[in-house]
Design a protein around this motif. Structure first.
Motif, mmCIF file in Angstrom:
data_model
loop_
_atom_site.group_PDB
_atom_site.id
_atom_site.type_symbol
_atom_site.label_atom_id
_atom_site.label_comp_id
_atom_site.label_asym_id
_atom_site.label_seq_id
_atom_site.Cartn_x
_atom_site.Cartn_y
_atom_site.Cartn_z
ATOM 1 N N LEU A 9 0.885 -1.167 0.000
ATOM 2 C CA LEU A 9 0.000 0.000 0.000
ATOM 3 C C LEU A 9 0.922 1.217 0.000
ATOM 4 C CD1 LEU A 9 -3.098 0.365 0.295
ATOM 5 C CD2 LEU A 9 -2.749 0.423 2.758
ATOM 6 N N ALA A 11 2.439 5.088 -0.403
ATOM 7 C CA ALA A 11 2.145 6.500 -0.149
ATOM 8 C C ALA A 11 3.456 7.284 -0.206
ATOM 9 C CB ALA A 11 1.486 6.679 1.224
ATOM 10 N N VAL A 19 0.934 9.463 4.882
ATOM 11 C CA VAL A 19 1.340 8.324 5.714
ATOM 12 C C VAL A 19 0.289 8.061 6.800
ATOM 13 C CG1 VAL A 19 3.113 7.458 7.306
ATOM 14 C CG2 VAL A 19 3.789 8.671 5.215
ATOM 15 N N ARG A 21 -2.892 8.645 6.588
ATOM 16 C CA ARG A 21 -4.047 8.007 5.935
ATOM 17 C C ARG A 21 -3.771 6.543 5.648
ATOM 18 N NH1 ARG A 21 -5.748 11.218 0.895
ATOM 19 N NH2 ARG A 21 -7.207 9.488 0.725
ATOM 20 N N LEU A 22 -2.510 6.268 5.331
ATOM 21 C CA LEU A 22 -2.123 4.877 5.081
ATOM 22 C C LEU A 22 -2.252 4.037 6.368
ATOM 23 C CD1 LEU A 22 0.992 3.932 3.017
ATOM 24 C CD2 LEU A 22 0.493 2.831 5.166
ATOM 25 N N TYR A 23 -1.751 4.576 7.480
ATOM 26 C CA TYR A 23 -1.902 3.874 8.765
ATOM 27 C C TYR A 23 -3.388 3.642 9.066
ATOM 28 C CZ TYR A 23 2.948 4.552 10.491
ATOM 29 O OH TYR A 23 4.299 4.534 10.693
ATOM 30 N N LYS A 26 -4.878 0.884 6.922
ATOM 31 C CA LYS A 26 -4.392 -0.431 7.329
ATOM 32 C C LYS A 26 -4.852 -0.828 8.727
ATOM 33 C CE LYS A 26 -0.332 -2.784 7.229
ATOM 34 N NZ LYS A 26 -0.347 -3.980 6.404
ATOM 35 N N ALA A 112 5.633 1.626 1.742
ATOM 36 C CA ALA A 112 4.653 0.622 1.315
ATOM 37 C C ALA A 112 4.666 -0.564 2.254
ATOM 38 C CB ALA A 112 4.948 0.161 -0.122
ATOM 39 N N ALA A 115 -0.089 -4.725 1.648
ATOM 40 C CA ALA A 115 -1.417 -4.127 1.457
ATOM 41 C C ALA A 115 -2.526 -5.014 2.021
ATOM 42 C CB ALA A 115 -1.642 -3.843 -0.026
ATOM 43 N N VAL A 137 -8.773 2.700 -1.200
ATOM 44 C CA VAL A 137 -7.533 3.037 -1.907
ATOM 45 C C VAL A 137 -7.894 3.620 -3.266
ATOM 46 C CG1 VAL A 137 -6.131 1.315 -0.720
ATOM 47 C CG2 VAL A 137 -7.196 0.715 -2.888
#
Ligand code: TXA
Ligand code: MG
Length: 292
Positions: A9, A11, A19, A21-23, A26, A112, A115, A137
């Motif tokens: 995934l 970013a 980052v 938003r990625l956390y 996930k 990344a 994902a 995503v």
């Protein structure tokens, strides 16, 4: 994005909002730092301080499924949040054409994590990612099934410390040790290696390891020529490379079929067997409080 190990995934490593938003997507514990993916050794040198040992490993295995944990440089583009505030950084140059193309087109490091929702199986196909994340995503780049099927090996190379294998992965230990000499083990309970969270990589079903029989409520995941012909088999030839490539997909399929417990036949620790057994042991660990 696809990589040669598992789907990641991705970013912008420099953008703390991305980052964060990625956390959130996930559901990842905040203290788990991310791998910064770069397109070249030169780009890696702009993020971290590779000593001679690290440079030798990079020369041998990059682009490829090896992550190096080294001291971060003060001017690194990878933000503090992506490093979970550590003064070290995890770096890797992936080998997948689409990953390298994406990083080059973007023009900077991409963090990344695998994902998958935190604690679940890592994805080895684009449809696994779409199933897990749907609309959360922006885009799933379909690069077909991942070649290795298991995450990168992680080695730390820090000043005054021996080279340590923090996570067994897609490069067998003996190939790494041919360059580094004997690798030290990851320290237990070491927060700098939170990939070592005990319950991790778990399917929904329970897992029973080293199974030599199948009980009434179980399905069997075979390995080798002795497995029953009708059971899914990680590698009938007993090849740990083939088994690694099949591992997450087969666990996912057995899970989806509604198995309560997956009984996995013994897998030798040789070659990629060490990484496979590491992932299976985590999948089999009690889940309570399993934050991974
Ligand atoms: O194959 C892979 O490495 C995949 C693909 C997408 O590149 N990525 C991956 O990322 O497995 P992730 O986030 O699922 O696992 C990264 C691991 C975590 O266990 C994390 O704790 C460790 O790397 N890590 C990251 N930075 C670290 C650091 N500074 N010190 C120690 N461990 C670190
Ligand atoms: Mg992961």
């Amino acid at each position: 994005m696809p990589t040669e190990t598992v789907y990641g995934l991705a970013a912008d490593a420099a953008n703390a909002n991305a980052v964060a938003r990625l956390y959130a997507a996930k559901g990842r514990p905040r203290f788990n730092p991310l791998i910064s993916h770069v397109a070249s050794l030169e780009a890696a040198n702009a993020e971290g301080e590779l000593d001679e040992r690290a440079a030798a490993l990079a020369a041998r295995f990059w682009p490829g499924p090896l992550t190096l944990v080294v001291p971060a440089v003060a001017t690194a583009r990878t933000c503090d949040l992506a490093r979970a505030g550590l003064d070290t950084i995890a770096l890797r140059v992936p080998r997948h054409r689409l990953a390298l193309g994406l990083i080059a087109a973007f023009g900077g490091p991409l963090v990344a994590p695998s994902a998958n929702p935190s604690g679940r199986l890592s994805p080895t196909r684009a449809e696994d990612v779409a199933d897990a994340f749907g609309d959360s995503v922006a885009l799933v780049l379909d690069g077909g099934p991942c070649e290795a099927g298991i995450e990168s090996s992680i080695v730390s190379l820090l000043p005054g410390e021996p080279a340590r294998l923090l996570r067994p992965g897609a490069i067998p230990r003996d190939r790494l040790e041919a360059i580094t000499g004997r690798l030290a083990e990851a320290g237990t309970g070491d927060v700098s290696a939170p990939g070592q969270l005990v319950s991790h990589y778990a399917p929904r079903a329970a897992i029973r390891l080293n199974a030599t029989d199948v009980r009434a409520d179980e399905v069997l995941l075979g390995f080798g020529a002795d497995a029953p012909a009708d059971a899914p088999n990680l590698s009938r030839a007993g090849d740990t490379v083939e088994a690694a490539a099949n591992l997450y997909r087969m666990l996912r399929e057995l899970d989806a079929a509604g198995a309560d417990t997956i009984a996995v036949m013994p897998i030798p620790d040789e070659g990629l067997g060490e990484a496979i057994n590491d992932r299976l042991a985590r999948a089999a660990a009690p889940r309570d409080g399993g934050a991974g």
